[in-house]
Scaffold this active site. Structure first.
Site, short mmCIF file in Angstrom:
data_model
loop_
_atom_site.label_atom_id
_atom_site.label_comp_id
_atom_site.label_asym_id
_atom_site.label_seq_id
_atom_site.Cartn_x
_atom_site.Cartn_y
_atom_site.Cartn_z
N THR A 1 3.27 -0.80 8.80
CA THR A 1 3.85 -1.61 9.87
C THR A 1 4.12 -3.05 9.47
OG1 THR A 1 1.63 -2.24 10.56
CG2 THR A 1 2.60 -0.31 11.65
N HIS B 1 7.97 -30.05 12.87
CA HIS B 1 7.48 -28.80 12.29
C HIS B 1 6.40 -29.05 11.25
CE1 HIS B 1 10.29 -26.74 14.70
NE2 HIS B 1 11.32 -27.38 14.16
N ASP C 1 0.87 -1.17 0.00
CA ASP C 1 0.00 0.00 0.00
C ASP C 1 0.91 1.23 0.00
OD1 ASP C 1 0.89 0.36 2.60
OD2 ASP C 1 -1.10 0.38 3.52
N HIS D 1 10.64 -23.14 10.41
CA HIS D 1 9.71 -23.82 11.33
C HIS D 1 8.24 -23.65 10.97
CE1 HIS D 1 12.75 -24.15 14.91
NE2 HIS D 1 13.17 -24.74 13.81
#
Ligand code: RB5
Length: 149
Positions: free
Chosen positions: A68, A135, A10, A99
């Site tokens: 963010t 995992h 964005d 993982h």
């Protein structure tokens, strides 16, 4: 066929996306840029476009950029089959591939400088999932959560 990386941002992540494109160009890493051009937009729309490329096997991995990284990661993780990780440190960017088999890296354009972000991209793209064993069992349980809820 070369592996393709799907990119999207964005307005809050646009400048960082452009920096990362320079890094990918220098290393001849193939990518598709699904936008945007820096104008104001809604990050879920971009997350959807990038994640659809991964689900359709038209891209191997994705990198999403917003202010963010968090909004992009929340939106991306709503899409079945997407495991998106917002990272701002090297260890997390490495271990989310090892993982969690994360297939989307989310970065904050208002959090990270280009140098740090490039290191995160480098380790994310060059690290493979530790397939088999504990995992895989855990990632399979994540898929089950998606299917059951
Ligand atoms: C846009 O202003 C900003 O909210 C967005 O880029 C992102 O940080 C959301 O998580």
């Amino acid at each position: 066929m070369d592996r393709i990386i799907a990119l999207g941002s964005d307005h809050g992540g646009y400048s960082l996306k452009e920096e990362i494109k320079k890094y990918l160009d220098e290393r001849d890493i193939k990518y598709i840029d699904l936008g945007n051009d820096g104008s104001r937009c809604d990050y879920p729309d971009i997350a959807q476009m990038v994640c659809e490329k991964i689900i359709e096997n038209k891209a191997a991995l994705g990198i999403l950029f917003c202010g963010t990284g968090i909004g992009m990661s929340i939106a991306a993780n709503k899409i079945r089959g997407i495991r998106a990780a917002v990272c701002s440190d090297y260890f997390s960017a490495k271990y989310t591939r090892l993982h969690n088999d994360a297939n989307v890296l989310c970065l904050g354009g208002r959090v990270l400088g280009a140098g740090a972000a490039t290191e995160l991209v480098e380790v994310f793209l060059s690290t493979d999932f530790e397939q088999g064993g504990r995992h895989s069992v855990r990632v399979d349980k994540i898929s089950k959560l998606e299917n059951d809820n």
